[in-house]
Scaffold this motif. Structure first.
Motif, PDB file in Angstrom:
ATOM      1  N   GLY A   1       0.800  -1.219   0.000  1.00 15.70           N
ATOM      2  CA  GLY A   1       0.000   0.000   0.000  1.00 15.70           C
ATOM      3  C   GLY A   1       0.830   1.265   0.000  1.00 15.70           C
ATOM      4  O   GLY A   1       0.355   2.314   0.425  1.00 15.70           O
TER       5      GLY A   1
ATOM      6  N   GLU B   1      -0.584   3.980  -2.363  1.00 12.28           N
ATOM      7  CA  GLU B   1      -1.807   4.526  -1.779  1.00 12.28           C
ATOM      8  C   GLU B   1      -1.470   5.479  -0.631  1.00 12.28           C
ATOM      9  O   GLU B   1      -2.123   6.510  -0.434  1.00 12.28           O
ATOM     10  CB  GLU B   1      -2.687   3.381  -1.273  1.00 12.28           C
TER      11      GLU B   1
ATOM     12  N   ASP C   1       2.745  -4.095   5.730  1.00  7.88           N
ATOM     13  CA  ASP C   1       1.342  -4.512   5.822  1.00  7.88           C
ATOM     14  C   ASP C   1       1.119  -5.038   7.232  1.00  7.88           C
ATOM     15  O   ASP C   1       1.779  -5.986   7.666  1.00  7.88           O
ATOM     16  CB  ASP C   1       1.055  -5.593   4.780  1.00  7.88           C
TER      17      ASP C   1
ATOM     18  N   ASN D   1      -1.107  -6.785   8.406  1.00  2.00           N
ATOM     19  CA  ASN D   1      -1.612  -8.160   8.439  1.00  2.00           C
ATOM     20  C   ASN D   1      -0.485  -9.183   8.385  1.00  2.00           C
ATOM     21  O   ASN D   1      -0.539 -10.218   9.038  1.00  2.00           O
ATOM     22  CB  ASN D   1      -2.576  -8.388   7.261  1.00  2.00           C
TER      23      ASN D   1
ATOM     24  N   ASN E   1       0.652  -0.239   7.598  1.00  2.00           N
ATOM     25  CA  ASN E   1      -0.507   0.154   6.789  1.00  2.00           C
ATOM     26  C   ASN E   1      -1.614  -0.899   6.873  1.00  2.00           C
ATOM     27  O   ASN E   1      -1.398  -2.028   7.306  1.00  2.00           O
ATOM     28  CB  ASN E   1      -0.052   0.363   5.338  1.00  2.00           C
ATOM     29  N   LYS E   2      -2.815  -0.510   6.426  1.00  2.00           N
ATOM     30  CA  LYS E   2      -3.989  -1.380   6.298  1.00  2.00           C
ATOM     31  C   LYS E   2      -4.567  -1.797   7.646  1.00  2.00           C
ATOM     32  O   LYS E   2      -5.015  -2.933   7.829  1.00  2.00           O
ATOM     33  CB  LYS E   2      -3.644  -2.629   5.466  1.00  2.00           C
TER      34      LYS E   2
ATOM     35  N   ASP F   1      -7.290  -0.917   8.719  1.00  2.00           N
ATOM     36  CA  ASP F   1      -8.735  -1.090   8.540  1.00  2.00           C
ATOM     37  C   ASP F   1      -9.102  -2.547   8.281  1.00  2.00           C
ATOM     38  O   ASP F   1     -10.258  -2.942   8.471  1.00  2.00           O
ATOM     39  CB  ASP F   1      -9.212  -0.227   7.372  1.00  2.00           C
ATOM     40  N   GLU F   2      -8.128  -3.368   7.859  1.00  2.00           N
ATOM     41  CA  GLU F   2      -8.416  -4.772   7.571  1.00  2.00           C
ATOM     42  C   GLU F   2      -8.404  -5.647   8.816  1.00  2.00           C
ATOM     43  O   GLU F   2      -8.712  -6.839   8.743  1.00  2.00           O
ATOM     44  CB  GLU F   2      -7.407  -5.302   6.552  1.00  2.00           C
TER      45      GLU F   2
ATOM     46  N   SER G   1      -4.148   3.688   8.004  1.00  2.00           N
ATOM     47  CA  SER G   1      -4.878   3.096   6.881  1.00  2.00           C
ATOM     48  C   SER G   1      -4.892   4.125   5.768  1.00  2.00           C
ATOM     49  O   SER G   1      -5.665   5.089   5.799  1.00  2.00           O
ATOM     50  CB  SER G   1      -6.307   2.719   7.276  1.00  2.00           C
TER      51      SER G   1
ATOM     52  N   ARG H   1      -5.772   3.671   2.671  1.00  2.34           N
ATOM     53  CA  ARG H   1      -6.993   3.575   1.868  1.00  2.34           C
ATOM     54  C   ARG H   1      -8.143   4.319   2.537  1.00  2.34           C
ATOM     55  O   ARG H   1      -8.889   5.062   1.894  1.00  2.34           O
ATOM     56  CB  ARG H   1      -7.363   2.099   1.669  1.00  2.34           C
TER      57      ARG H   1
ATOM     58  N   SER I   1      -8.346   6.775  10.234  1.00  8.73           N
ATOM     59  CA  SER I   1      -7.207   6.283   9.446  1.00  8.73           C
ATOM     60  C   SER I   1      -5.881   6.497  10.164  1.00  8.73           C
ATOM     61  O   SER I   1      -4.880   5.875   9.824  1.00  8.73           O
ATOM     62  CB  SER I   1      -7.162   7.001   8.100  1.00  8.73           C
TER      63      SER I   1
END
Length: 721
Positions: free
Chosen positions: A70, A73, A270, A272, A337-338, A340-341, A383, A385, A402
């Motif tokens: 990401g 982004e 990431d 995750n 990042n991410k 939100d997932e 985040s 995104r 975010s």
């Protein structure tokens, strides 16, 4: 979020203010030099050099990440959300494949410059190719037309299918290439190893497939520069988007120079997947992972032996300098990042589930900080995104959730100013030197005029006998000056001999021969220990040469200091309190050699490196990592020593030339008074008028110098605030 953005805007505004302030000082000094008649070719060249230095100064922020983290982004959200659309391509199948630089130059048309991957066939260094406009492909686009811009920037995601043999020849083997899906199927049918899914990295060296028939996908472009009109970029921001370990491994100059020169570096992960092996290699090997480490961390490193060494190195650095500030020259952050997932938000989400979500983020931040050995405050969860979609939809809640504001605030707070401060000092010193040189010449002119007035007063007050005595004294001085010039011609022969001796010591061609001999020895090395032994031999030879250079410079400086002091005493030059040949700094050469030695130990001390590479490959690596740095030492020494030697002789010849001119003028003046009965009153009036002109010139130069001091004092006060 606006406050953090405002903080970044303030940093860029500070850069513009810095430029404007120094531009004003340069213009003021140039005007004073023109007005007083001291704008020489040398002065003009020095002013152009420092003006170019100011014009090229930027605030550079580099982003480093593997594919699908990401990163693009994040760049879109962090800097370009106000566009209402994505600037950089992002999302599945739209990954930026090459190193991309975003900047804005008003003198260049809006568009995209692309360096083809085929340039890797060239033996030239990347920095040389970067400056060569013929190596680039230009694609213009309309910044106000999203379709035009989208078509142009789609090139950043392009790949090219080449044979494995070409990939190896271009140095693209290992991380960062992918075997096409159809090629992978053929390999499977042929019972070949190294099968991976498309777009996944693969080490082609370990495969047993036919390199002449198999194909891989590589980035179509080696480097890209986007010239885009945006307020932040126009204010001096430069963004470098680096696509992970592949770019850093295949372009060592990028890590050694571009990333090292950046004001801030962000490693994007990431949340995750956390820290993967390529991320760990990037942080430790290319970004210098010890910076920002916690001093109070006493736990053992449970990773591997390399981790133990890093921990010891970090502690030794902290113990050596308790007041060290890693951000003093570069701000470094890890972005998770991410986020939100990690949680699926539903209408009936409870406060407890939200707390669990926050605890989970906190846990992953601590895990990342522990693994990378950094302070958790350096790890920022966001985040991109969510921030971007929130900005597009004007949704403050999304923007807040975010957490991008935390990254913006940290970035704005920690962007360093050390390089600008250093350049300010250099530029101020250069401008002061130009003014001082002009003032010294004016002092000499004033001394000459006052001497003339004194002589004319003596002529008016004394009789012919005194006039004869003055004439005889002047002629005696002239005879002594002529004798000294003859002696100086002899010194010039000594100077030429010493120049040749010093030139032979700093000879770049001889240094290159040392490199060639070392490369041959390394290429012929069979045992791993022999590689390091040959490296040490090469560095030992270099160190002997540097020692010889230092001794020769000390010998030359001592000789010319003695000669200059003798001349000063014989003629009593009024503008010279004490003569001392200007020094020539050699300590930096030893520092650079030590860096080369450390780099050699780090690179050739790795067993994995010696197992992968052999012969010519090791020799080429030696040239890139060690020899190029050492050759740069001799290149600088060769250029600057020649300049230094010319300056030594000029420092002797110039005062004598000025003295000769004054003596000739004095003799002419006295002869005119004696033979033609010159009107002394008129001549005295001329000299008085000349003194008045000198005074006005002094005032103009003093005003420029006072302005420079006020500007320097103002900068100090601003930094203190």
């Amino acid at each position: 979020m606006m406050n953090a953005k405002h903080g970044l805007t303030e940093r860029l505004a500070s850069l513009q203010s810095w430029r404007h302030g120094l531009d004003t000082q340069i213009a003021r000094v140039a005007s004073a030099l023109h007005e007083t008649g001291f704008m020489s070719a040398h002065s003009r060249a020095r002013l152009e050099e420092i003006q170019a230095l100011i014009d090229h100064e930027r605030v550079t922020i580099a982003f480093v990440a593997e594919y699908m983290r990401g990163k693009s982004e994040l760049i879109n959200a962090l800097f370009f959300a106000d566009l209402g659309r994505r600037l950089l391509p992002s999302g599945a199948g739209r990954t930026t494949r090459c190193v991309t630089e975003l900047r804005f130059d008003r003198h260049i048309k809006t568009g995209l410059k692309l360096m083809p991957i085929e340039t890797r066939e060239s033996p030239r260094r990347f920095t040389e190719l970067y400056e060569d406009e013929s190596q680039w492909r230009s694609v213009l686009f309309d910044a106000d037309n999203p379709e035009s811009m989208g078509r142009a920037l789609a090139a950043l995601s392009e790949t090219k299918r080449i044979s494995i043999g070409d990939a190896v020849a271009w140095g693209l083997h290992g991380e960062g290439i992918s075997i096409p899906t159809d090629a992978a199927s053929n390999m499977k049918n042929d019972n070949q190893i190294g099968i991976v899914e498309a777009a996944h990295p693969v080490d082609i060296i370990s495969g047993s497939f036919d390199r002449t028939s198999a194909f891989v996908d590589v980035p179509r472009w080696r480097y890209a520069v986007i010239n885009f009109p945006h307020p932040l970029l126009d204010a001096g921001l430069v963004i470098v988007d680096t696509p992970g370990l592949a770019a850093l491994s295949t372009e060592p100059e990028l890590a050694q120079e571009h990333l090292a020169d950046a004001d801030a570096v962000l490693l994007v992960l990431d949340i995750n997947t956390g820290v993967m092996k390529p991320d760990l290699v990037i942080w430790r090997e290319h970004l210098g992972g010890h910076l920002g480490a916690r001093r109070d961390d006493q736990r053992s490193d449970s990773l591997n032996q390399r981790g133990h060494r890093n921990l010891r190195n970090r502690r030794s650095i902290s113990e050596h300098d308790e007041n060290s500030t890693p951000d003093s020259h570069q701000a470094r952050f890890v972005v998770l990042n991410k986020i939100d997932e990690l949680q699926t938000v539903t209408p009936d989400s409870s406060a407890e589930s939200n707390r669990d979500f926050l605890h989970e983020i906190d846990r992953r931040v601590r895990e990342t900080a522990d693994l990378l050995r950094v302070d958790p405050i350096r790890v920022v969860p966001v985040s991109a995104r969510m921030a971007l979609t929130g900005a597009f939809a004007n949704d403050p809640d999304k923007i807040l959730k975010s957490r991008l504001y935390q990254l913006e605030r940290s970035l704005a707070t920690h962007l360093p100013r050390t390089r600008q401060d250093a350049q300010t000092a250099t530029i101020t010193a250069t401008l002061s030197g130009l003014i001082e040189s002009a003032q010294a010449s004016l002092d000499q002119q004033r001394y000459q005029a006052l001497t003339g007035l004194s002589d004319l007063g003596a002529v008016r007050a004394k009789n012919e006998k005194m006039m004869v005595a003055i004439v005889e004294q002047t002629h005696a001085k002239q005879d002594q000056l002529i004798a000294t010039f003859k002696e100086l011609r002899g010194i010039k022969g000594v100077h030429s001999k010493l120049t040749e001796e010093l030139a032979s010591l700093v000879d770049l061609a001889a240094a290159k021969k040392d490199v060639d001999r070392a490369k041959l020895a390394i290429a012929a090395s069979v045992m791993s220990g022999a590689v390091m032994e040959n490296c040490h031999k090469y560095l030992a030879v270099t160190e002997e040469k540097l020692d010889a250079i230092e001794l020769k410079i000390a010998e030359i400086r001592a000789l010319f200091s003695n000669i200059g002091e003798k001349m000063r005493k014989e003629f009593g030059l009024g503008s010279m309190e004490q003569f001392d040949a200007h020094p020539f700094a050699t300590q930096r050469f030893q520092i650079e050699l030590d860096k080369a030695r450390e780099k050699a130990i780090n690179e050739f001390g790795k067993t994995s490196n010696l197992l992968i590479r052999r012969g010519v490959a090791l020799a080429d690596q030696f040239e890139d990592v060690v020899a190029d740095r050492v050759l740069n030492i001799f290149k600088i020494a060769q250029r600057e020593s020649a300049t230094w030697m010319r300056g030594l002789f000029n420092s002797l010849e110039s005062p004598l030339g000025e003295l000769k001119t004054r003596m000739e003028q004095r003799s002419t003046s006295i002869d005119k008074v004696k033979s033609a009965e010159l009107d002394l009153a008129e001549r005295i009036a001329e000299l008085q008028a000349e003194l008045d002109v000198i005074k006005r010139k002094h005032e103009a130069l003093a005003e420029a110098r006072a302005g420079l001091k006020r500007h320097s004092g103002k900068r100090v006060e601003e930094d203190a605030i």
